[in-house]
Design a protein around this motif. Structure first.
Motif, PDB file in Angstrom:
ATOM      1  N   LYS A  37      21.684  62.384  17.674  1.00 28.76           N
ATOM      2  CA  LYS A  37      20.850  62.650  18.844  1.00 28.76           C
ATOM      3  C   LYS A  37      21.038  64.082  19.322  1.00 28.76           C
ATOM      4  N   ILE A  38      22.128  64.701  18.887  1.00 30.52           N
ATOM      5  CA  ILE A  38      22.422  66.077  19.260  1.00 30.52           C
ATOM      6  C   ILE A  38      23.364  66.680  18.236  1.00 30.52           C
ATOM      7  N   PHE A  39      23.262  67.990  18.060  1.00 27.15           N
ATOM      8  CA  PHE A  39      24.157  68.707  17.166  1.00 27.15           C
ATOM      9  C   PHE A  39      25.227  69.421  17.980  1.00 27.15           C
ATOM     10  N   MET A  40      26.398  69.576  17.379  1.00 27.28           N
ATOM     11  CA  MET A  40      27.501  70.253  18.042  1.00 27.28           C
ATOM     12  C   MET A  40      27.165  71.712  18.334  1.00 27.28           C
ATOM     13  N   GLY A  41      26.572  72.372  17.354  1.00 29.27           N
ATOM     14  CA  GLY A  41      26.235  73.778  17.511  1.00 29.27           C
ATOM     15  C   GLY A  41      27.475  74.669  17.462  1.00 29.27           C
ATOM     16  N   ASP A  42      27.228  75.968  17.476  1.00 33.36           N
ATOM     17  CA  ASP A  42      28.337  76.923  17.480  1.00 33.36           C
ATOM     18  C   ASP A  42      29.143  76.845  18.768  1.00 33.36           C
ATOM     19  N   THR A  43      28.523  76.354  19.834  1.00 29.76           N
ATOM     20  CA  THR A  43      29.215  76.190  21.108  1.00 29.76           C
ATOM     21  C   THR A  43      30.481  75.366  20.939  1.00 29.76           C
ATOM     22  N   GLY A  44      30.390  74.344  20.098  1.00 32.66           N
ATOM     23  CA  GLY A  44      31.540  73.481  19.864  1.00 32.66           C
ATOM     24  C   GLY A  44      32.369  73.892  18.664  1.00 32.66           C
ATOM     25  N   SER A  45      31.716  74.179  17.537  1.00 34.28           N
ATOM     26  CA  SER A  45      32.455  74.368  16.289  1.00 34.28           C
ATOM     27  C   SER A  45      33.309  75.633  16.295  1.00 34.28           C
ATOM     28  N   LEU A  46      32.790  76.740  16.810  1.00 30.14           N
ATOM     29  CA  LEU A  46      33.588  77.971  16.841  1.00 30.14           C
ATOM     30  C   LEU A  46      34.832  77.802  17.696  1.00 30.14           C
ATOM     31  N   SER A  47      34.666  77.132  18.835  1.00 30.66           N
ATOM     32  CA  SER A  47      35.788  76.928  19.747  1.00 30.66           C
ATOM     33  C   SER A  47      36.817  75.969  19.163  1.00 30.66           C
ATOM     34  N   LEU A  48      36.355  74.852  18.620  1.00 31.15           N
ATOM     35  CA  LEU A  48      37.267  73.848  18.078  1.00 31.15           C
ATOM     36  C   LEU A  48      38.065  74.392  16.897  1.00 31.15           C
ATOM     37  N   GLY A  49      37.423  75.178  16.050  1.00 30.84           N
ATOM     38  CA  GLY A  49      38.136  75.776  14.933  1.00 30.84           C
ATOM     39  C   GLY A  49      39.216  76.734  15.403  1.00 30.84           C
ATOM     40  N   ALA A  50      38.894  77.536  16.421  1.00 30.65           N
ATOM     41  CA  ALA A  50      39.875  78.470  16.964  1.00 30.65           C
ATOM     42  C   ALA A  50      41.047  77.730  17.602  1.00 30.65           C
ATOM     43  N   ILE A  51      40.762  76.594  18.235  1.00 27.80           N
ATOM     44  CA  ILE A  51      41.828  75.797  18.853  1.00 27.80           C
ATOM     45  C   ILE A  51      42.776  75.263  17.786  1.00 27.80           C
ATOM     46  N   LEU A  52      42.228  74.773  16.686  1.00 23.38           N
ATOM     47  CA  LEU A  52      43.082  74.285  15.593  1.00 23.38           C
ATOM     48  C   LEU A  52      43.974  75.413  15.074  1.00 23.38           C
ATOM     49  N   GLY A  53      43.404  76.604  14.956  1.00 23.98           N
ATOM     50  CA  GLY A  53      44.201  77.742  14.530  1.00 23.98           C
ATOM     51  C   GLY A  53      45.329  78.037  15.500  1.00 23.98           C
ATOM     52  N   SER A  54      45.046  77.925  16.798  1.00 26.32           N
ATOM     53  CA  SER A  54      46.087  78.175  17.804  1.00 26.32           C
ATOM     54  C   SER A  54      47.168  77.104  17.766  1.00 26.32           C
ATOM     55  N   PHE A  55      46.795  75.857  17.477  1.00 27.99           N
ATOM     56  CA  PHE A  55      47.797  74.790  17.328  1.00 27.99           C
ATOM     57  C   PHE A  55      48.800  75.146  16.231  1.00 27.99           C
ATOM     58  N   SER A  56      48.272  75.627  15.109  1.00 31.86           N
ATOM     59  CA  SER A  56      49.153  75.958  13.980  1.00 31.86           C
ATOM     60  C   SER A  56      50.060  77.136  14.316  1.00 31.86           C
ATOM     61  N   LEU A  57      49.547  78.091  15.072  1.00 38.26           N
ATOM     62  CA  LEU A  57      50.360  79.246  15.459  1.00 38.26           C
ATOM     63  C   LEU A  57      51.473  78.838  16.421  1.00 38.26           C
ATOM     64  N   ILE A  58      51.129  78.024  17.404  1.00 41.41           N
ATOM     65  CA  ILE A  58      52.107  77.613  18.413  1.00 41.41           C
ATOM     66  C   ILE A  58      53.224  76.776  17.789  1.00 41.41           C
ATOM     67  N   SER A  59      52.869  75.905  16.860  1.00 39.53           N
ATOM     68  CA  SER A  59      53.864  75.042  16.217  1.00 39.53           C
ATOM     69  C   SER A  59      54.534  75.703  15.022  1.00 39.53           C
ATOM     70  N   LYS A  60      54.071  76.925  14.679  1.00 31.33           N
ATOM     71  CA  LYS A  60      54.579  77.652  13.506  1.00 31.33           C
ATOM     72  C   LYS A  60      54.336  76.874  12.218  1.00 31.33           C
ATOM     73  N   ASN A  61      53.142  76.301  12.112  1.00 33.16           N
ATOM     74  CA  ASN A  61      52.763  75.546  10.912  1.00 33.16           C
ATOM     75  C   ASN A  61      51.404  76.018  10.411  1.00 33.16           C
ATOM     76  N   GLU A  62      51.282  77.327  10.237  1.00 30.86           N
ATOM     77  CA  GLU A  62      50.006  77.904   9.807  1.00 30.86           C
ATOM     78  C   GLU A  62      49.604  77.429   8.406  1.00 30.86           C
ATOM     79  N   ILE A  63      50.580  77.367   7.501  1.00 27.60           N
ATOM     80  CA  ILE A  63      50.272  76.944   6.127  1.00 27.60           C
ATOM     81  C   ILE A  63      49.919  75.452   6.105  1.00 27.60           C
ATOM     82  N   THR A  64      50.565  74.690   6.961  1.00 33.35           N
ATOM     83  CA  THR A  64      50.260  73.259   7.044  1.00 33.35           C
ATOM     84  C   THR A  64      48.816  73.035   7.480  1.00 33.35           C
ATOM     85  N   LEU A  65      48.296  73.911   8.337  1.00 32.10           N
ATOM     86  CA  LEU A  65      46.889  73.803   8.751  1.00 32.10           C
ATOM     87  C   LEU A  65      45.967  73.938   7.544  1.00 32.10           C
ATOM     88  N   ALA A  66      46.309  74.839   6.620  1.00 31.99           N
ATOM     89  CA  ALA A  66      45.482  75.024   5.426  1.00 31.99           C
ATOM     90  C   ALA A  66      45.457  73.762   4.568  1.00 31.99           C
TER      91      ALA A  66
END
Length: 362
Positions: A264-293
């Protein structure tokens, strides 16, 4: 907010003491964002549909079926996700925690980039939006601010370290090179998730799986006993990020109710760009950047398929895939959309299990 309200009286009553626990507040954040999505989702969809006469512009060079089945579907559905998530965070997180503040900054800044991109696509009635150069420049600026902020919070002994999964003693001190590396993690994750968001529900479940995985990882990294047992770097305060990850899972589950095929609706860049960046920040904060990959292997695959396609065509004049990102390649081969989506979900679950297993192998 509730944490700060009840903090002075934690010891006076067992009920108030519940708000001290990350597990309790994580559950509260999950259900709050889920309920907010259910309540406000239909209203936001109706509003966006009234303002978007033609819906999200569909790529003319994309699969022909999309022009028939997805034409007229409104975009900017990320507003539902971001609104419900931020509402939940305001209630359940300890807002004095600096990691929470950094992530809130990332949520707002990257969702604004996505919002402007979606808005331009709608007003110009094409799928181009913000130019890649301008979008990348904005991502560079915001990620640079976020990384410098994080480095000022990290304990000095781990600030510039890159930890490899499986090997408990294999650590690289990147020094100042950690800054561009961390920026690449945030920007790369943001754009990889954005590329994955091409079919109904395709990106939603893998993001939920990755967020749930990092809810656990951040909880372990923020607990000195579990971190020591698993040979993880102890990051004081990182456990609070678990609440944010739980809120993401709840808001995405609510969004999936409306995004399930036919969307009924698409996420759009409004959601996807932000959510991807948040996942990246999770990996940085936990020091698990390679685990994110590893956990986000689907996102890596989607991004690599685009990179390979572009460079192959520039160098040889030939395409490796029938179409990129790779989910469109399988569409062109005749796979039904539901088959592609569900198989990508299955792969995401397998990769998440592998990624989490590396924590114990250390």
């Amino acid at each position: 907010m509730l944490y700060r309200i009840f903090e002075p009286i934690f010891s006076e009553h067992a009920f108030y003491n519940l708000f001290r626990y990350i597990s309790f507040r994580s559950g509260g954040a999950f259900f709050t964002s889920l309920i907010i999505s259910f309540i406000f989702g239909p209203k936001i969809i109706a509003f966006l549909k009234s303002k978007q006469s033609f819906g999200q512009p569909i790529r003319e060079d994309g699969p022909k079926s999309h022009l028939e089945t997805k034409q007229g579907t409104p975009t900017m559905g990320g507003i539902i996700i971001i609104f419900s998530m931020l509402f939940s965070l305001l209630i359940w997180t300890n807002l004095t925690n600096y990691y929470v503040r950094v992530i809130v900054f990332i949520i707002i800044s990257f969702s604004l980039i996505g919002f402007v991109d979606d808005y331009l696509k709608l007003t110009h009635r094409n799928s181009k939006g913000v130019s890649n150069r301008k979008k990348f420049l904005l991502q560079l600026i915001f990620s640079f601010i976020a990384v410098l902020w994080l480095r000022s919070i990290f304990p000095n002994e781990v600030a510039n370290n890159l930890y490899l999964p499986i090997f408990k003693d294999l650590v690289f001190d990147l020094g100042l090179f950690y800054i561009p590396f961390a920026m690449i993690v945030i920007i790369g994750s943001s754009n990889a998730v954005n590329l994955t968001d091409g079919l109904d529900g395709l990106a939603t479940i893998p993001i939920m799986i990755a967020a749930a995985s990092f809810a656990l990882i951040c909880y372990l990294a923020g607990n000195i006993f579990y971190a020591d047992y698993l040979h993880l770097p102890y990051i004081e305060g990182a456990g609070e990020v678990t609440i944010i990850a739980s809120a993401i899972v709840g808001s995405l589950l609510g969004f999936l109710w409306f995004n399930a095929p036919p969307a009924k609706i698409f996420m759009g860049d409004t959601g996807s760009l932000s959510l991807g960046a948040i996942l990246g920040s999770f990996s940085l904060i936990s020091k698990n950047e390679i685990t994110l990959a590893i956990i986000g292997g689907i996102f890596v695959l989607e991004a690599l398929s685009v990179i390979i396609q572009v460079y192959s065509f520039k160098i040889t004049g030939k395409r490796v895939f029938r179409m990129a990102p790779i989910h469109h390649h399988f569409e062109q081969k005749g796979w039904p959309e539901a088959t592609i989506v569900i198989r990508f979900w299955i792969i995401s679950i397998i990769l998440a299990i592998i990624g989490l297993t590396t924590l114990k192998i250390r």
